[in-house]
Scaffold this active site. Structure first.
Site, PDB file in Angstrom:
ATOM      1  N   ARG A 110       0.835  -1.203   0.000  1.00  0.00           N
ATOM      2  CA  ARG A 110       0.000   0.000   0.000  1.00  0.00           C
ATOM      3  C   ARG A 110       0.872   1.257   0.000  1.00  0.00           C
ATOM      4  NH1 ARG A 110      -4.179   1.104   4.868  1.00  0.00           N
ATOM      5  NH2 ARG A 110      -2.203   1.301   5.992  1.00  0.00           N
ATOM      6  N   LYS A 138      -2.436   7.184   1.315  1.00  0.00           N
ATOM      7  CA  LYS A 138      -1.987   7.433   2.693  1.00  0.00           C
ATOM      8  C   LYS A 138      -0.837   8.434   2.650  1.00  0.00           C
ATOM      9  CE  LYS A 138      -1.286   4.911   7.029  1.00  0.00           C
ATOM     10  NZ  LYS A 138      -2.572   5.316   7.634  1.00  0.00           N
ATOM     11  N   GLU A 156     -15.472   6.826   7.099  1.00  0.00           N
ATOM     12  CA  GLU A 156     -14.402   6.330   7.962  1.00  0.00           C
ATOM     13  C   GLU A 156     -14.157   7.295   9.103  1.00  0.00           C
ATOM     14  OE1 GLU A 156     -10.686   6.247   5.809  1.00  0.00           O
ATOM     15  OE2 GLU A 156     -11.107   8.154   4.810  1.00  0.00           O
TER      16      GLU A 156
END
Length: 402
Positions: free
Chosen positions: A158, A252, A285
């Protein structure tokens, strides 16, 4: 040597030194004559540009007698020393001694200095790094449990995907980065904690474009948290701050100002975290964790990942939850759109992430969730993930050679 924190305090706190300096005469150049018992290298100045040295520190002495510019807003004389590299490092070290943290920083790797340090005072990033002044960087985290890195490869995949989206070309190949991360943990001797790592566009200048950055940079740090784990039920609120657009929410990156403000908003309201809704009004989220629910039909339900960060921990939890379907605790597992009404009507609600693992939400916007206590599914899922961290397969546990 005065502590680094003294740089942010007015000289009134050094009343004895200030009084002695005020009584000194000046020499022919306008310099204040130092008293024989001055040991801290602290001086009182009038405004101006004359340079002077005290021991190894360089100071600027003011030569104009403009009272307004010699004092702070409170009318107290103020001065800032110019430090050598060793003096700056020494003050950084002493400054760390003035405050207590629940986290210890045990080792850090930096591709800028090409090695690992175990001295927290040397765990620094250049100010001209594009990640520092432009937020051009990505990061990820892997847990350390009993001398193993948990889901290192999943997080690393990721991490590199985020780097591609941020147009950052890593300074090393994937396998080299992996080895560096493992060696950084090995140097720390930490057997339970976390490994956080960053890729930045690198240092170079302070321009908007990273074209002046000669090489991307890799940083990694091992963190040991001294706080005992807390799995008690928590309260959440709906965030009033808009969620990041999908292009940035699925990456991210280090641009976590919206996340930080969302967390602060919750704390100001006496809650643990804020819950974001997407631009269509569906549940999205938390600020740094995913959300999951147990419906009245005993179905484990999580929001779709197309507009939010794809959490490694929640994906692993979903895989482990299959065993709860087998034993009848759950009727099924579903990833789908979730309305706020569905969420608040659920029998259980939980936050899932590497920092919280699985933690029950007992109240949302002052509305009780379920019976207002930690639910059995949340507890079972947390036990599954903890067991997986301690004795899971080789695909999720990487041994660290200490």
């Amino acid at each position: 040597m005065a502590s680094f924190s003294s740089l942010t305090r007015p000289l009134s706190e050094f009343s004895l030194i200030s009084q002695r300096l005020s009584d000194q005469s000046t020499n022919s150049l306008g310099f204040v004559n130092a008293p024989s018992d001055t040991t801290h290298g602290l001086w009182y100045f009038q405004p101006g540009i004359v340079k002077m040295r005290s021991k190894s520190s360089l100071y600027f002495k003011n030569s104009y007698k403009t009272e307004a510019s010699t004092k702070t807003n409170s009318g107290i004389p103020y001065e800032v020393p110019i430090l050598s590299c060793s003096e700056a490092i020494e003050r950084l070290s002493k400054n760390r001694e003035t405050y207590k943290s629940k986290e210890q920083f045990l080792s850090m790797y930096s591709s800028v200095f090409g090695g690992i340090t175990t001295d927290p005072s040397a765990m620094l990033i250049p100010m001209d790094d594009h990640m520092v002044h432009r937020g051009h960087g990505v990061f990820d985290t892997a847990a350390i449990m009993d001398g193993y890195l948990y889901e290192l490869d999943q997080h690393l995949d990721r991490f590199l995907k985020s780097a591609t989206m941020a147009k950052i070309k890593p300074p090393f190949e994937r396998e080299t980065i992996r080895k560096i991360l493992i060696q950084t943990v090995s140097a720390s001797k930490c057997r339970k904690g976390s490994l956080r790592y960053w890729l930045s566009a690198g240092p170079g200048d302070f321009q908007l474009s990273p074209s002046g950055c000669h090489q991307s940079a890799l940083y990694a740090i091992v963190i040991q948290n001294q706080s005992p784990p807390d799995y008690s039920g928590i309260k959440v609120v709906t965030s009033s701050l808009p969620i990041k657009p999908p292009q940035f929410a699925v990456m991210k990156s280090v641009n976590y100002l919206p996340n930080a403000l969302s967390k602060m908003e919750a704390e100001e309201k006496g809650a643990y975290a804020s819950i974001w809704l997407d631009f269509d009004g569906f549940v999205a989220e938390g600020p740094n964790m995913n959300v999951a629910f147990v419906t009245k039909e005993k179905e484990l339900l999580t929001p779709e990942f197309d507009k939010i960060l794809s959490g490694c921990t929640v994906k692993r939890v979903l895989a482990l939850a299959e065993s709860l379907v087998v034993n009848g605790m759950l009727t099924g597992i579903r990833v789908d759109k979730v309305t706020i009404e569905e969420g608040k009507a659920a029998e259980e609600m939980m936050l899932i992430g590497s920092g919280v693992l699985v933690r029950s939400v007992v109240e949302w916007d002052e509305q009780q969730i379920g019976d207002g206590k930690e639910g059995p599914v949340a507890q079972a899922l947390r036990n599954l993930i903890l067991d997986d961290m301690k004795s899971g397969p080789a695909s999720v546990r990487v041994p660290v050679p200490y």
